[in-house]
Design an enzyme around this catalytic site. Structure first.
Site, PDB file in Angstrom:
ATOM      1  N   ARG A 199       0.829  -1.200   0.000  1.00  0.00           N
ATOM      2  CA  ARG A 199       0.000   0.000   0.000  1.00  0.00           C
ATOM      3  C   ARG A 199       0.867   1.254   0.000  1.00  0.00           C
ATOM      4  O   ARG A 199       0.985   1.955  -0.994  1.00  0.00           O
ATOM      5  CB  ARG A 199      -0.949   0.000   1.208  1.00  0.00           C
ATOM      6  CG  ARG A 199      -2.095   1.025   1.106  1.00  0.00           C
ATOM      7  CD  ARG A 199      -1.731   2.441   1.468  1.00  0.00           C
ATOM      8  NE  ARG A 199      -1.274   2.587   2.836  1.00  0.00           N
ATOM      9  CZ  ARG A 199      -0.864   3.738   3.353  1.00  0.00           C
ATOM     10  NH1 ARG A 199      -0.847   4.848   2.601  1.00  0.00           N
ATOM     11  NH2 ARG A 199      -0.421   3.814   4.599  1.00  0.00           N
ATOM     12  N   ASP A 200       1.525   1.536   1.091  1.00  0.00           N
ATOM     13  CA  ASP A 200       2.290   2.775   1.218  1.00  0.00           C
ATOM     14  C   ASP A 200       3.473   2.791   0.261  1.00  0.00           C
ATOM     15  O   ASP A 200       3.859   3.847  -0.234  1.00  0.00           O
ATOM     16  CB  ASP A 200       2.773   2.928   2.666  1.00  0.00           C
ATOM     17  CG  ASP A 200       3.314   4.315   2.957  1.00  0.00           C
ATOM     18  OD1 ASP A 200       2.994   5.244   2.201  1.00  0.00           O
ATOM     19  OD2 ASP A 200       4.056   4.471   3.928  1.00  0.00           O
ATOM     20  N   HIS A 253       5.009   4.210  12.766  1.00  0.00           N
ATOM     21  CA  HIS A 253       5.257   4.251  11.325  1.00  0.00           C
ATOM     22  C   HIS A 253       6.324   5.320  11.095  1.00  0.00           C
ATOM     23  O   HIS A 253       6.038   6.521  11.152  1.00  0.00           O
ATOM     24  CB  HIS A 253       3.969   4.602  10.577  1.00  0.00           C
ATOM     25  CG  HIS A 253       4.113   4.642   9.094  1.00  0.00           C
ATOM     26  ND1 HIS A 253       3.609   3.665   8.268  1.00  0.00           N
ATOM     27  CD2 HIS A 253       4.714   5.544   8.275  1.00  0.00           C
ATOM     28  CE1 HIS A 253       3.889   3.959   7.010  1.00  0.00           C
ATOM     29  NE2 HIS A 253       4.555   5.112   6.995  1.00  0.00           N
ATOM     30  N   HIS A 258       9.876   6.943   9.105  1.00  0.00           N
ATOM     31  CA  HIS A 258      10.547   7.083   7.820  1.00  0.00           C
ATOM     32  C   HIS A 258      12.045   7.289   8.022  1.00  0.00           C
ATOM     33  O   HIS A 258      12.491   7.722   9.085  1.00  0.00           O
ATOM     34  CB  HIS A 258       9.964   8.271   7.044  1.00  0.00           C
ATOM     35  CG  HIS A 258       8.644   7.970   6.406  1.00  0.00           C
ATOM     36  ND1 HIS A 258       8.155   8.704   5.350  1.00  0.00           N
ATOM     37  CD2 HIS A 258       7.716   7.018   6.656  1.00  0.00           C
ATOM     38  CE1 HIS A 258       6.976   8.222   4.985  1.00  0.00           C
ATOM     39  NE2 HIS A 258       6.698   7.198   5.772  1.00  0.00           N
ATOM     40  N   CYS A 279       4.415   9.532   1.472  1.00  0.00           N
ATOM     41  CA  CYS A 279       3.078  10.065   1.213  1.00  0.00           C
ATOM     42  C   CYS A 279       3.085  10.975  -0.013  1.00  0.00           C
ATOM     43  O   CYS A 279       3.841  11.952  -0.038  1.00  0.00           O
ATOM     44  CB  CYS A 279       2.577  10.839   2.435  1.00  0.00           C
ATOM     45  SG  CYS A 279       0.952  11.585   2.181  1.00  0.00           S
ATOM     46  N   ASN A 282      10.378   5.046   3.628  1.00  0.00           N
ATOM     47  CA  ASN A 282       9.916   4.199   4.717  1.00  0.00           C
ATOM     48  C   ASN A 282      11.077   3.383   5.274  1.00  0.00           C
ATOM     49  O   ASN A 282      12.046   3.085   4.563  1.00  0.00           O
ATOM     50  CB  ASN A 282       8.827   3.236   4.216  1.00  0.00           C
ATOM     51  CG  ASN A 282       7.465   3.881   4.150  1.00  0.00           C
ATOM     52  OD1 ASN A 282       7.003   4.454   5.121  1.00  0.00           O
ATOM     53  ND2 ASN A 282       6.814   3.794   3.004  1.00  0.00           N
TER      54      ASN A 282
END
Length: 326
Positions: free
Chosen positions: A19-20, A213, A215, A246, A255
């Site tokens: 997804r991300d 989450h 980065h 994002c 990430n």
């Protein structure tokens, strides 16, 4: 925060690459390649995975096949299949596809909220309430998570006040969230800030504290993981090959690399349940599905060191411990 069962790993790695990772790329990964990658991640021992987001294909064409991907992923046993849902319509579709867990984005920054979901933070809390009512009515076993974007700073708005993060986390739990995780969406966090903010949020919402989450935008990803561990966090989002960021937060990139995160934790004696050699094999499946896309990570380049032992006492078979070809 939620207690892990005796059979669960000491640290849960939540793989968000499908997804991300994919949503920020110009390329669209073919569905068959996605399914093969997801299967390879399952074979490596990943036990929580975010496979896509239920958003209009016009906004994110990379997610046009999300329902098919969810339906496939839930057939694999022993893991939690998550999907991001920005609104009630997305939640309805995700539940219909069989997702085990829904993730709603709630930004700590009003500017990012408008850019990301085109709604205010107050509107997103109302959306959360509506999704919680839907979940309670049709699928009470499905978990509902809030991922708080820009919890450590925003490239659109600037600094984000700590008391605002705490207030929003408490409001999300009141609105029906089972978990609230904190996201360093723009890569602005430092270890002291991470440790302090997670402790503050944990003090406010207790067992509802969810994932970190983080980065690696400025090289602090793993350092921030250690700070969150120190604050009691035991679930971490990461992306294979470091894919992602994002698309609605300028400058967001990098990430935390799943391969590097798993290696660090296992080397520290913290069981993740993930086999690094099979994870490297999954990386090759990803590479085949996205030819030419740069993949990041130090562990794949260096290989596993001589004498490496997993936290549970296993030793690598030695098949994929050699460094990647240049």
């Amino acid at each position: 925060m939620p207690l892990l069962s005796p059979a669960a790993p000491a640290v849960l790695i939540s793989e968000v690459g499908p997804r991300d990772g994919l949503q920020s790329l110009a390329a669209v990964m073919p569905t068959a390649a996605k399914l093969a990658w997801i299967d390879a991640l399952h074979a490596a021992g990943v036990r929580e995975i975010e496979v896509g987001s239920f958003v209009p294909a016009s906004r994110l064409p990379q997610m046009a096949d999300v329902a098919e991907v969810v339906r496939h992923a839930v057939t694999r046993p022993g893991w939690t299949v998550m999907a991001l849902v920005p609104n009630l319509r997305g939640a309805e579709a995700a539940l219909a596809a069989g997702a085990h867990k829904l993730t709603l984005p709630l930004s700590a920054s009003e500017a990012h909220s408008q850019a990301n979901v085109r709604r205010s933070r107050a509107q997103m809390l109302e959306e959360l309430r509506a999704i919680a009512r839907l979940r309670d009515r049709v699928a009470p076993g499905v978990a509902l998570e809030v991922g708080m974007s820009t919890a450590f700073g925003c490239t659109l708005q600037g600094p984000v006040a700590e008391d605002e993060v705490v207030r929003l986390a408490a409001a999300a739990v009141e609105a029906g969230a089972d978990e609230v995780g904190l996201s360093d969406t723009t890569g602005m966090a430092d270890p002291a800030q991470v440790r302090r903010r997670f402790r503050q949020v944990h003090a406010a919402i207790g067992r509802h504290l969810g994932a970190a989450h983080l980065h690696n935008t400025r090289g602090l990803g793993l350092a921030n993981v250690l700070a969150a561990l120190d604050a009691g966090v035991r679930t971490f989002d990461s992306s294979q090959g470091g894919l992602g960021g994002c698309p609605y937060a300028p400058g967001a990139s990098g990430n935390v690399v799943t391969e590097d995160l798993v290696f660090m934790l296992e080397a520290m004696g913290l069981d993740t349940g993930i086999d690094l050699e099979r994870l490297m094999a999954a990386r090759e499946v990803l590479r085949a599905g996205l030819p030419g896309e740069p993949l990041h990570g130090m562990t794949p380049e260096a290989g596993l060191p001589p004498g490496f032992v997993y936290a549970d006492g296993r030793r690598p078979a030695g098949v994929t411990t050699a460094p990647e070809a240049a």
